[in-house]
Each structure stands twice: as structure tokens, then as C-alpha cells.
Write an enzyme that holds these catalytic residues in place. Structure first.
Site, PDB file in Angstrom:
ATOM      1  N   LYS A 132       0.836  -1.198   0.000  1.00 16.71           N
ATOM      2  CA  LYS A 132       0.000   0.000   0.000  1.00 16.71           C
ATOM      3  C   LYS A 132       0.879   1.260   0.000  1.00 16.71           C
ATOM      4  O   LYS A 132       0.671   2.182  -0.777  1.00 16.71           O
ATOM      5  CB  LYS A 132      -0.919   0.014   1.226  1.00 16.71           C
ATOM      6  CG  LYS A 132      -1.875  -1.180   1.317  1.00 16.71           C
ATOM      7  CD  LYS A 132      -2.956  -1.116   0.276  1.00 16.71           C
ATOM      8  CE  LYS A 132      -3.946  -2.256   0.363  1.00 16.71           C
ATOM      9  NZ  LYS A 132      -3.411  -3.620   0.295  1.00 16.71           N
ATOM     10  N   LYS A 167      -7.806   1.553   4.001  1.00 11.84           N
ATOM     11  CA  LYS A 167      -7.063   0.323   3.713  1.00 11.84           C
ATOM     12  C   LYS A 167      -6.088  -0.014   4.829  1.00 11.84           C
ATOM     13  O   LYS A 167      -5.193   0.773   5.115  1.00 11.84           O
ATOM     14  CB  LYS A 167      -6.232   0.481   2.430  1.00 11.84           C
ATOM     15  CG  LYS A 167      -7.001   0.982   1.235  1.00 11.84           C
ATOM     16  CD  LYS A 167      -6.118   1.020  -0.002  1.00 11.84           C
ATOM     17  CE  LYS A 167      -6.891   1.685  -1.136  1.00 11.84           C
ATOM     18  NZ  LYS A 167      -6.219   1.492  -2.434  1.00 11.84           N
ATOM     19  N   ARG A 217      -5.798  -4.686 -13.189  1.00 10.69           N
ATOM     20  CA  ARG A 217      -4.502  -5.262 -12.792  1.00 10.69           C
ATOM     21  C   ARG A 217      -3.602  -5.260 -14.014  1.00 10.69           C
ATOM     22  O   ARG A 217      -3.953  -5.835 -15.049  1.00 10.69           O
ATOM     23  CB  ARG A 217      -4.725  -6.700 -12.282  1.00 10.69           C
ATOM     24  CG  ARG A 217      -3.471  -7.588 -12.189  1.00 10.69           C
ATOM     25  CD  ARG A 217      -2.407  -7.080 -11.241  1.00 10.69           C
ATOM     26  NE  ARG A 217      -2.847  -6.752  -9.911  1.00 10.69           N
ATOM     27  CZ  ARG A 217      -2.886  -7.626  -8.894  1.00 10.69           C
ATOM     28  NH1 ARG A 217      -2.505  -8.868  -9.068  1.00 10.69           N
ATOM     29  NH2 ARG A 217      -3.290  -7.232  -7.695  1.00 10.69           N
ATOM     30  N   ARG A 231     -11.149  -6.125 -13.134  1.00  9.03           N
ATOM     31  CA  ARG A 231     -11.952  -6.844 -12.134  1.00  9.03           C
ATOM     32  C   ARG A 231     -13.089  -5.926 -11.727  1.00  9.03           C
ATOM     33  O   ARG A 231     -12.863  -4.843 -11.176  1.00  9.03           O
ATOM     34  CB  ARG A 231     -11.070  -7.203 -10.931  1.00  9.03           C
ATOM     35  CG  ARG A 231      -9.970  -8.195 -11.299  1.00  9.03           C
ATOM     36  CD  ARG A 231      -8.829  -8.145 -10.330  1.00  9.03           C
ATOM     37  NE  ARG A 231      -8.219  -6.834 -10.293  1.00  9.03           N
ATOM     38  CZ  ARG A 231      -7.235  -6.492  -9.446  1.00  9.03           C
ATOM     39  NH1 ARG A 231      -6.791  -7.352  -8.567  1.00  9.03           N
ATOM     40  NH2 ARG A 231      -6.715  -5.286  -9.475  1.00  9.03           N
ATOM     41  N   ARG A 239     -15.939  -3.637  -3.689  1.00 13.92           N
ATOM     42  CA  ARG A 239     -14.566  -4.042  -3.986  1.00 13.92           C
ATOM     43  C   ARG A 239     -14.527  -4.911  -5.243  1.00 13.92           C
ATOM     44  O   ARG A 239     -15.425  -5.707  -5.477  1.00 13.92           O
ATOM     45  CB  ARG A 239     -13.977  -4.836  -2.807  1.00 13.92           C
ATOM     46  CG  ARG A 239     -13.898  -4.048  -1.522  1.00 13.92           C
ATOM     47  CD  ARG A 239     -13.630  -4.952  -0.328  1.00 13.92           C
ATOM     48  NE  ARG A 239     -14.707  -5.924  -0.147  1.00 13.92           N
ATOM     49  CZ  ARG A 239     -14.682  -6.915   0.740  1.00 13.92           C
ATOM     50  NH1 ARG A 239     -13.643  -7.073   1.526  1.00 13.92           N
ATOM     51  NH2 ARG A 239     -15.700  -7.743   0.846  1.00 13.92           N
ATOM     52  N   ASP A 279      -2.301  -2.060  -9.444  1.00 16.97           N
ATOM     53  CA  ASP A 279      -3.757  -1.910  -9.460  1.00 16.97           C
ATOM     54  C   ASP A 279      -4.084  -0.476  -9.823  1.00 16.97           C
ATOM     55  O   ASP A 279      -3.581   0.463  -9.184  1.00 16.97           O
ATOM     56  CB  ASP A 279      -4.353  -2.259  -8.087  1.00 16.97           C
ATOM     57  CG  ASP A 279      -4.332  -3.758  -7.824  1.00 16.97           C
ATOM     58  OD1 ASP A 279      -4.045  -4.524  -8.767  1.00 16.97           O
ATOM     59  OD2 ASP A 279      -4.601  -4.155  -6.673  1.00 16.97           O
ATOM     60  N   GLU A 287      -2.468   0.658  -5.908  1.00 14.68           N
ATOM     61  CA  GLU A 287      -1.724  -0.336  -5.128  1.00 14.68           C
ATOM     62  C   GLU A 287      -0.614  -0.932  -5.986  1.00 14.68           C
ATOM     63  O   GLU A 287      -0.779  -1.072  -7.208  1.00 14.68           O
ATOM     64  CB  GLU A 287      -2.682  -1.466  -4.680  1.00 14.68           C
ATOM     65  CG  GLU A 287      -2.095  -2.330  -3.578  1.00 14.68           C
ATOM     66  CD  GLU A 287      -2.866  -3.633  -3.325  1.00 14.68           C
ATOM     67  OE1 GLU A 287      -3.741  -3.996  -4.126  1.00 14.68           O
ATOM     68  OE2 GLU A 287      -2.555  -4.278  -2.320  1.00 14.68           O
ATOM     69  N   ASN A 289       1.458  -4.334  -6.071  1.00 13.78           N
ATOM     70  CA  ASN A 289       1.565  -5.677  -5.487  1.00 13.78           C
ATOM     71  C   ASN A 289       2.903  -6.298  -5.853  1.00 13.78           C
ATOM     72  O   ASN A 289       3.208  -6.482  -7.034  1.00 13.78           O
ATOM     73  CB  ASN A 289       0.419  -6.549  -5.999  1.00 13.78           C
ATOM     74  CG  ASN A 289      -0.929  -6.048  -5.512  1.00 13.78           C
ATOM     75  OD1 ASN A 289      -1.362  -6.394  -4.422  1.00 13.78           O
ATOM     76  ND2 ASN A 289      -1.565  -5.201  -6.291  1.00 13.78           N
TER      77      ASN A 289
END
Ligand SMILES: Nc1ncnc2c1ncn2[C@@H]1O[C@H](COP(=O)(O)OP(=O)(O)O)[C@@H](O)[C@H]1O
Ligand SMILES: [Mg+2]
Length: 320
Positions: A132, A167, A217, A231, A239, A279, A287, A289
Site C-alpha cells: 500500500k 485500507k 490489474r 476486475r 470491492r 492496481d 496499489e 503488489n
């Protein structure tokens, strides 16, 4: 070549969904040896990092219309042995978050492996990059974001906008993500639960309405985008994560997305973060990842590519 994968217990992996399995299959298909171990099965002795390694043979998933199918006994393990990880050409650290203190110890142990073995992602990068907080390195491409454990600061942030997203810093797959509005009668109580009574900092972001169109993504390899998927939140859920039922859909990498990738790439390269999932919501990065990004299986299906092969071939090229 020899590839070791540090993964969660293999029986818990989902062969039709997990990127780690896609990469193991790709390594096997390219004629490489595939070994697996778990993050608590490492030992340092005589100045070397050893892992309890098991050879694994996979029955690859197959395409059945619009989804992958796997046979029930999709993996077979041979006899395990303790071996120096420097015997491997590459080690892929693919343990799922949360990043705990033992996880960080593991990265510090992996950092002792000599450079002749490529560790993906680089242990120092994994230590440096909270999934994050790392986005804060790129202020020009993120939504308005604060990090705090002070309830008054959070309440003020929420009061200044129609809605905000909270978050937890160690979450994944939508865990603990909250949609906050000033008029919510549970607001104070939610904040007390989330900050564990002011003991843990949290991230707050302005709510991006584009989230209803999807959370994109983008998979980056060595800083370059190699694939993407969208997504889309379903039903009453706000979400988009696949883990909470987000619907996956094919998508494009737009010029704005390219710009965001180019903004983060130099820092990712400097930190040895070779395999990363960004993201993006609307025009913003939300974000980064780095631990064990997912999405390969779904992108392969939607875009008729083989990202596992792309990743394994790139690693093989780096170590040859
Ligand atoms: N700024 C935001 N505005 C609106 N929705 C968001 C925002 N940030 C995250 N979300 C929603 O929360 C979900 C999870 O957020 P993310 O930051 O990717 O954390 P993680 O995937 O680790 O749980 C996303 O799929 C998205 O639907
Ligand atoms: Mg996410």
C-alpha cells in the site's frame, strides 16, 4: 536450469487460478527443473542458505471452453532434501501476504544468497515495499491519500469528501477495505476497530467513482507491462478483488496506463521488483503488489497469451 519456488503449502494452491502454478508449469514446459519449498523451511549454516527442496512434476491445466480445468492430482512430489539455494539458477519468492515479521526474516535470509542465483523479487525490494505505502513514491499518479492512525485526522479526511476508502496496510484481496461516509452511524466504531484503538496506521484514499467500472490489474515484468485484466465489482459489493467475487474481463493498456507504468518503472528496477502487479482505478495508481501478484491465469485466458512463459523465459535469460 533449476528453479525453486517458495510457496504456501502446494495442496492449498489453486492450479486454475494461482500465478505461481502457471509459472511452475511454464518452467517445466521449458525443460527446467522445478523445486518447491516453504518460507519456514530455510536454514542458514556454514554461511550458506539451505532450503528443504522437493522436486515437483505438474500435470498442466487445460482449456475447457472459457475456463481452465485441472486434474485432481495435478502435482506429484519427489523425495525432498536439504540443498543450498545457491544450487538453483533462480528462486521465486511467492509466499502470499500478509507480510509478517517471520516473512521479513525470510527476506533477510534470502538476501544472503549469492548474486549468481536470481531471487525474484529481490529480498531488499520486498523489505522496502509495503504494497500500500509504496504507491506514495509516485505522488503524480495516485489519488489523494493520507496515512495515519489518528482518528481525528481520519474523520476530517472523510468529512471533506463524499466518500473515502480505508485500507489496512497489510491487507490483500480486499481484506479490511472499508467504504467510509461521514453520515455512516458506524463511522467512529469502524475507525476504532480498524486502527485497533490508534495502535496501527492506516491508509485513506479519496473514493474514486471509476472503481465501479473496475480495478485494473497490470502485470509488469522488469518495469514493462506484459498483460492486463479488469476486475469489476458485482452485486452490492464495492470491492473489485477476485477474492471477493469481482468479475474478470478483458481490458486494454491505455496511453494513461502506459504513463503510470513508465512513472513507476525506474523505482521498481532500482528495488529489484521484477514481477509486479499494479492496481489502477480510472486514471490512478492505487496499489503496487510485489509479494505474489496474481492474474496470470485469467489474463492468459482472456488474451490468449502465456505470461508464465514470458516470465520464466525472461528469468532464464537473466541468469544464462
Ligand atoms: N481509491 C479507491 N476508490 C475506490 N475504490 C477503491 C479505492 N482503492 C481501492 N478500492 C477498492 O478496494 C479494492 C481493494 O483495494 P486495493 O488497494 O487494491 O487493496 P487489496 O487488493 O490489497 O485488498 C479494489 O479492488 C477497489 O475495488
Ligand atoms: Mg488490490
Amino acid at each position: 536450469m533449476k528453479f525453486a519456488f517458495i510457496i504456501d503449502p502446494i495442496a492449498q494452491l489453486n492450479p486454475v487460478h494461482d500465478s505461481s502454478v502457471a509459472m511452475m508449469e511454464a518452467a517445466q514446459a521449458a525443460g527446467h527443473e522445478v523445486w518447491i519449498t516453504e518460507f519456514h523451511q530455510l536454514t542458514v549454516k556454514n554461511g550458506q542458505v539451505w532450503g528443504f527442496l522437493l522436486p515437483v512434476t505438474l500435470t498442466p491445466v487445460e482449456l475447457a471452453g472459457d475456463h481452465w480445468v485441472a486434474v485432481e492430482d495435478w502435482y506429484k512430489m519427489g523425495e525432498g532434501s536439504l540443498q543450498p539455494l545457491s544450487n538453483m539458477d533462480a528462486v521465486l519468492m511467492r509466499k502470499d501476504p500478509p507480510v509478517t515479521i517471520p516473512y521479513l526474516y525470510t527476506t533477510q535470509i534470502l538476501d544472503l544468497i549469492p548474486d549468481s542465483t536470481l531471487v525474484v523479487n529481490a529480498p531488499r525490494g520486498l523489505q522496502a515495499a509495503n504494497e500500500k505505502l509504496y504507491a506514495l513514491n509516485f505522488p503524480s499518479v495516485i489519488p489523494e491519500t493520507i496515512v495515519t492512525q489518528d482518528k481525528a485526522v481520519i474523520l476530517d479526511f472523510v468529512a471533506q469528501r463524499e466518500a473515502a476508502i480505508l485500507k489496512p496496510l497489510a491487507g490483500k484481496g480486499g481484506e479490511g477495505i472499508l467504504f467510509l461516509e461521514e453520515r455512516d452511524r458506524n463511522l467512529n466504531s469502524l475507525l476504532e476497530i480498524s486502527t485497533r484503538d490508534a495502535d496501527t496506521p492506516l491508509m485513506l484514499q479519496e473514493y474514486l467513482p471509476a472503481a465501479s467500472q473496475g480495478d485494473k490489474r497490470i502485470i509488469l515484468l522488469d518495469g514493462k507491462p506484459i498483460g492486463a485484466l479488469n476486475r469489476i465489482p458485482t452485486g452490492k459489493e464495492f470491492r473489485g478483488n477476485m477474492a471477493v467475487g469481482g468479475r474478470v474481463a478483458q481490458t486494454e493498456i491505455t496511453p494513461r496506463d502506459q504513463e503510470i507504468c513508465a512513472t513507476v518503472a525506474p523505482q521498481l528496477k532500482a528495488d529489484g521488483l521484477y514481477f509486479v502487479g499494479l492496481d489502477l482505478i480510472g486514471d490512478y495508481l492505487t496499489e503496487v503488489n510485489v509479494t505474489s501478484p496474481t492474474g496470470i491465469r485469467e489474463i492468459d485466458l482472456l488474451s490468449q497469451v502465456s505470461l508464465g512463459k514470458t516470465v520464466i523465459d525472461w528469468i532464464a535469460q537473466q541468469v544464462s
